[in-house]
Scaffold this active site. Sequence first.
Site, PDB file in Angstrom:
ATOM      1  N   LYS A   8       0.817  -1.222   0.000  1.00 56.38           N
ATOM      2  CA  LYS A   8       0.000   0.000   0.000  1.00 56.38           C
ATOM      3  C   LYS A   8       0.849   1.270   0.000  1.00 56.38           C
ATOM      4  O   LYS A   8       0.491   2.255  -0.633  1.00 56.38           O
ATOM      5  CB  LYS A   8      -0.889   0.024   1.239  1.00 56.38           C
ATOM      6  CG  LYS A   8      -1.957  -1.037   1.272  1.00 56.38           C
ATOM      7  CD  LYS A   8      -2.840  -0.828   2.486  1.00 56.38           C
ATOM      8  CE  LYS A   8      -3.648  -2.054   2.797  1.00 56.38           C
ATOM      9  NZ  LYS A   8      -4.625  -1.831   3.860  1.00 56.38           N
TER      10      LYS A   8
ATOM     11  N   ASN B 285      -4.685   1.472  -1.592  1.00 58.22           N
ATOM     12  CA  ASN B 285      -5.111   0.063  -1.488  1.00 58.22           C
ATOM     13  C   ASN B 285      -5.913  -0.380  -2.705  1.00 58.22           C
ATOM     14  O   ASN B 285      -6.242  -1.554  -2.843  1.00 58.22           O
ATOM     15  CB  ASN B 285      -5.915  -0.189  -0.199  1.00 58.22           C
ATOM     16  CG  ASN B 285      -7.357   0.252  -0.327  1.00 58.22           C
ATOM     17  OD1 ASN B 285      -7.646   1.254  -0.961  1.00 58.22           O
ATOM     18  ND2 ASN B 285      -8.269  -0.504   0.252  1.00 58.22           N
TER      19      ASN B 285
ATOM     20  N   ASP C 259      -9.712   2.357   2.501  1.00 61.45           N
ATOM     21  CA  ASP C 259      -9.665   1.846   3.881  1.00 61.45           C
ATOM     22  C   ASP C 259     -10.196   2.853   4.902  1.00 61.45           C
ATOM     23  O   ASP C 259     -10.874   2.480   5.861  1.00 61.45           O
ATOM     24  CB  ASP C 259      -8.215   1.542   4.294  1.00 61.45           C
ATOM     25  CG  ASP C 259      -7.697   0.234   3.707  1.00 61.45           C
ATOM     26  OD1 ASP C 259      -8.515  -0.662   3.444  1.00 61.45           O
ATOM     27  OD2 ASP C 259      -6.475   0.119   3.538  1.00 61.45           O
TER      28      ASP C 259
ATOM     29  N   GLY D 189       0.228   1.719   9.078  1.00 59.34           N
ATOM     30  CA  GLY D 189      -0.571   2.305   8.005  1.00 59.34           C
ATOM     31  C   GLY D 189      -2.055   2.396   8.341  1.00 59.34           C
ATOM     32  O   GLY D 189      -2.695   3.435   8.105  1.00 59.34           O
ATOM     33  N   ALA D 190      -2.609   1.325   8.912  1.00 62.25           N
ATOM     34  CA  ALA D 190      -4.049   1.319   9.204  1.00 62.25           C
ATOM     35  C   ALA D 190      -4.363   2.297  10.331  1.00 62.25           C
ATOM     36  O   ALA D 190      -5.393   2.992  10.306  1.00 62.25           O
ATOM     37  CB  ALA D 190      -4.505  -0.090   9.563  1.00 62.25           C
TER      38      ALA D 190
ATOM     39  N   ASN E 232       1.817   2.696  21.225  1.00 69.51           N
ATOM     40  CA  ASN E 232       2.446   1.843  20.200  1.00 69.51           C
ATOM     41  C   ASN E 232       3.746   1.263  20.728  1.00 69.51           C
ATOM     42  O   ASN E 232       4.419   1.880  21.561  1.00 69.51           O
ATOM     43  CB  ASN E 232       2.724   2.665  18.934  1.00 69.51           C
ATOM     44  CG  ASN E 232       3.160   1.795  17.775  1.00 69.51           C
ATOM     45  OD1 ASN E 232       2.468   0.813  17.462  1.00 69.51           O
ATOM     46  ND2 ASN E 232       4.281   2.099  17.156  1.00 69.51           N
TER      47      ASN E 232
ATOM     48  N   THR F 109       6.654   0.827  19.233  1.00 70.32           N
ATOM     49  CA  THR F 109       7.795   1.696  18.906  1.00 70.32           C
ATOM     50  C   THR F 109       7.354   3.142  19.073  1.00 70.32           C
ATOM     51  O   THR F 109       6.558   3.657  18.278  1.00 70.32           O
ATOM     52  CB  THR F 109       8.258   1.447  17.453  1.00 70.32           C
ATOM     53  OG1 THR F 109       8.412   0.035  17.280  1.00 70.32           O
ATOM     54  CG2 THR F 109       9.555   2.142  17.122  1.00 70.32           C
TER      55      THR F 109
HETATM   56  P1  NDP Z   1       1.504  -2.191   9.806  1.00 66.24           P
HETATM   57  O1  NDP Z   1       2.536  -3.238   9.627  1.00 66.24           O
HETATM   58  O2  NDP Z   1       1.613  -0.909   9.053  1.00 66.24           O
HETATM   59  O3  NDP Z   1       1.428  -1.814  11.388  1.00 66.24           O
HETATM   60  C1  NDP Z   1       1.483  -2.808  12.382  1.00 66.24           C
HETATM   61  C2  NDP Z   1       1.265  -2.201  13.772  1.00 66.24           C
HETATM   62  O4  NDP Z   1       1.255  -3.273  14.721  1.00 66.24           O
HETATM   63  C3  NDP Z   1       2.366  -1.250  14.205  1.00 66.24           C
HETATM   64  O5  NDP Z   1       1.840  -0.270  15.061  1.00 66.24           O
HETATM   65  C4  NDP Z   1       3.308  -2.187  14.969  1.00 66.24           C
HETATM   66  O6  NDP Z   1       4.078  -1.535  15.939  1.00 66.24           O
HETATM   67  C5  NDP Z   1       2.294  -3.071  15.671  1.00 66.24           C
HETATM   68  N1  NDP Z   1       2.883  -4.371  16.020  1.00 66.24           N
HETATM   69  C6  NDP Z   1       3.284  -5.340  15.162  1.00 66.24           C
HETATM   70  N2  NDP Z   1       3.770  -6.403  15.845  1.00 66.24           N
HETATM   71  C7  NDP Z   1       3.692  -6.078  17.159  1.00 66.24           C
HETATM   72  C8  NDP Z   1       4.056  -6.748  18.366  1.00 66.24           C
HETATM   73  N3  NDP Z   1       4.604  -7.956  18.353  1.00 66.24           N
HETATM   74  N4  NDP Z   1       3.830  -6.117  19.544  1.00 66.24           N
HETATM   75  C9  NDP Z   1       3.269  -4.888  19.569  1.00 66.24           C
HETATM   76  N5  NDP Z   1       2.916  -4.190  18.466  1.00 66.24           N
HETATM   77  C10 NDP Z   1       3.122  -4.782  17.272  1.00 66.24           C
HETATM   78  O7  NDP Z   1       0.129  -2.918   9.511  1.00 66.24           O
HETATM   79  P2  NDP Z   1      -1.304  -2.247   9.190  1.00 66.24           P
HETATM   80  O8  NDP Z   1      -1.367  -0.930   9.866  1.00 66.24           O
HETATM   81  O9  NDP Z   1      -1.590  -2.310   7.754  1.00 66.24           O
HETATM   82  O10 NDP Z   1      -2.297  -3.304   9.887  1.00 66.24           O
HETATM   83  C11 NDP Z   1      -2.517  -3.285  11.290  1.00 66.24           C
HETATM   84  C12 NDP Z   1      -3.633  -4.255  11.654  1.00 66.24           C
HETATM   85  O11 NDP Z   1      -4.864  -3.858  11.062  1.00 66.24           O
HETATM   86  C13 NDP Z   1      -3.373  -5.692  11.181  1.00 66.24           C
HETATM   87  O12 NDP Z   1      -3.807  -6.577  12.185  1.00 66.24           O
HETATM   88  C14 NDP Z   1      -4.245  -5.839   9.956  1.00 66.24           C
HETATM   89  O13 NDP Z   1      -4.653  -7.182   9.799  1.00 66.24           O
HETATM   90  C15 NDP Z   1      -5.425  -4.942  10.328  1.00 66.24           C
HETATM   91  N6  NDP Z   1      -6.085  -4.379   9.135  1.00 66.24           N
HETATM   92  C16 NDP Z   1      -7.419  -4.671   8.946  1.00 66.24           C
HETATM   93  C17 NDP Z   1      -8.082  -4.174   7.858  1.00 66.24           C
HETATM   94  C18 NDP Z   1      -9.532  -4.504   7.670  1.00 66.24           C
HETATM   95  O14 NDP Z   1     -10.040  -4.326   6.554  1.00 66.24           O
HETATM   96  N7  NDP Z   1     -10.236  -4.917   8.691  1.00 66.24           N
HETATM   97  C19 NDP Z   1      -7.395  -3.334   6.846  1.00 66.24           C
HETATM   98  C20 NDP Z   1      -6.013  -3.060   7.163  1.00 66.24           C
HETATM   99  C21 NDP Z   1      -5.400  -3.589   8.261  1.00 66.24           C
HETATM  100  P3  NDP Z   1       5.549  -0.929  15.591  1.00 66.24           P
HETATM  101  O15 NDP Z   1       5.301   0.473  15.108  1.00 66.24           O
HETATM  102  O16 NDP Z   1       6.254  -1.004  16.886  1.00 66.24           O
HETATM  103  O17 NDP Z   1       6.144  -1.815  14.532  1.00 66.24           O
END
Ligand code: NDP
Length: 277
Positions: free
Chosen positions: A47, A68, A103, A132-133, A153, A155
Site C-alpha cells: 500500500k 489500497n 480503507d 498504516g491502518a 504503540n 515503537t
Molecule cells: P503495519 O505493519 O503498518 O502496522 C502494524 C502495527 O502493529 C504497528 O503499530 C506495529 O508496531 C504493531 N505491532 C506489530 N507487531 C507487534 C508486536 N509484536 N507487539 C506490539 N505491536 C506490534 O500494519 P497495518 O497498519 O496495515 O495493519 C494493522 C492491523 O490492522 C493488522 O492486524 C491488519 O490485519 C489490520 N487491518 C485490517 C483491515 C480490515 O479491513 N479490517 C485493513 C487493514 C489492516 P511498531 O510500530 O512497533 O512496529
Amino acid sequence: MQNAALAALNLNWRYLAFDVHPDNLAEAIAGAKAMGFIGLNLTVPHKLLALDLVDAVEARAKLWGAVNTIVFETRDAQDAWVPLASAGDAAIKEIRSHGFNTDADAIVQSLKEDFQWADMRGATVLLLGAGGAARSAALRLAEEDVAKIYLVNRTEEHARQLAANLTAHHPRLSVIHGYPRDSVDLVVNATSLGLKPNDPLPIDRAWLESFRPPRIYDMIYRPKETALLRAARAAGCRAANGLGMLLYQGAEALKLWSGAQPPLQIMRAALEKNIHE
Ligand code: NDP
C-alpha cells in the site's frame, strides 16, 4: 466477497489473488495494465510502495499515505480519464493506473454501523498501533471531529511520527501519548497483535478492566473473536471485529472499478462464509 458480488452484478470478471514480492510490485502493476486488468487491490506492504508507482494518485490517498485500490483508466471521447470498465467498445489506446484508498472511509463506516454511533464529534479515542491502518484511521477519525486521540504503540518513535502528522493536518485535535487516566469513548486496535493465537493482548488488561470503555473495535477480522474482543466482552464493553471495515473497503473498490452499486448483503454473506466458517 468480490467474486460473489461480480456474479450478482452479472459481470464477466474474476477477482484473483497474487503473491507479489515488493521488489516486483512495479512490474506487477505494469503487467496488469498491459493485460487490460480492470483494477487491483493491494495489501501490506504494497500500500505504501504503490503511492510512488501509480500514474496518478487521488488526493485522499495521498493524505492517508497509502494506496489500497488501483483503477486502470482510459480516455473517453471527451478526453477525460474514465475507468476501463466504462470505456465501452471504443479502441483503447492509452491506459493509466490511478491510485485510491478505500480503507479510511471504511473504518468510520464500520464503526458507525457496528456501534450504531452516528455522531463522533467530541469523542475521545485510544488508538493502539501506529502503522498504516492506524494512520488512516486516526486521520479519518479527526475528520469526524473527535476531540482527543491517545496513542499507544510498541515503537514510540512511530507514535511520535503519527502524532506530528495528525497535529499538522488537524491543529485543533488533541494528541496524547500513553494511556488515558480515565475511560474513552472508543478503543481501536490497529496493531497486528491478535492475528496469532498466542499473541499477547494489545492493551493493558488492568486499564481495560478498570475503565471498561463502551466501544472496542479490533481491525482484525480473523479470528472472529480475538483475545482483545473476548476480554472486552468479559469486561462488559461492546466489541466489534474488522469485518465491516474489510467489507466496506472492498465495496468501495468495486464501485470505483465498475460504477455499480455493490451488493452489500451478498458481499457480507460471502465474507462471513469464507472467513468465519
Ligand atoms: P503495519 O505493519 O503498518 O502496522 C502494524 C502495527 O502493529 C504497528 O503499530 C506495529 O508496531 C504493531 N505491532 C506489530 N507487531 C507487534 C508486536 N509484536 N507487539 C506490539 N505491536 C506490534 O500494519 P497495518 O497498519 O496495515 O495493519 C494493522 C492491523 O490492522 C493488522 O492486524 C491488519 O490485519 C489490520 N487491518 C485490517 C483491515 C480490515 O479491513 N479490517 C485493513 C487493514 C489492516 P511498531 O510500530 O512497533 O512496529
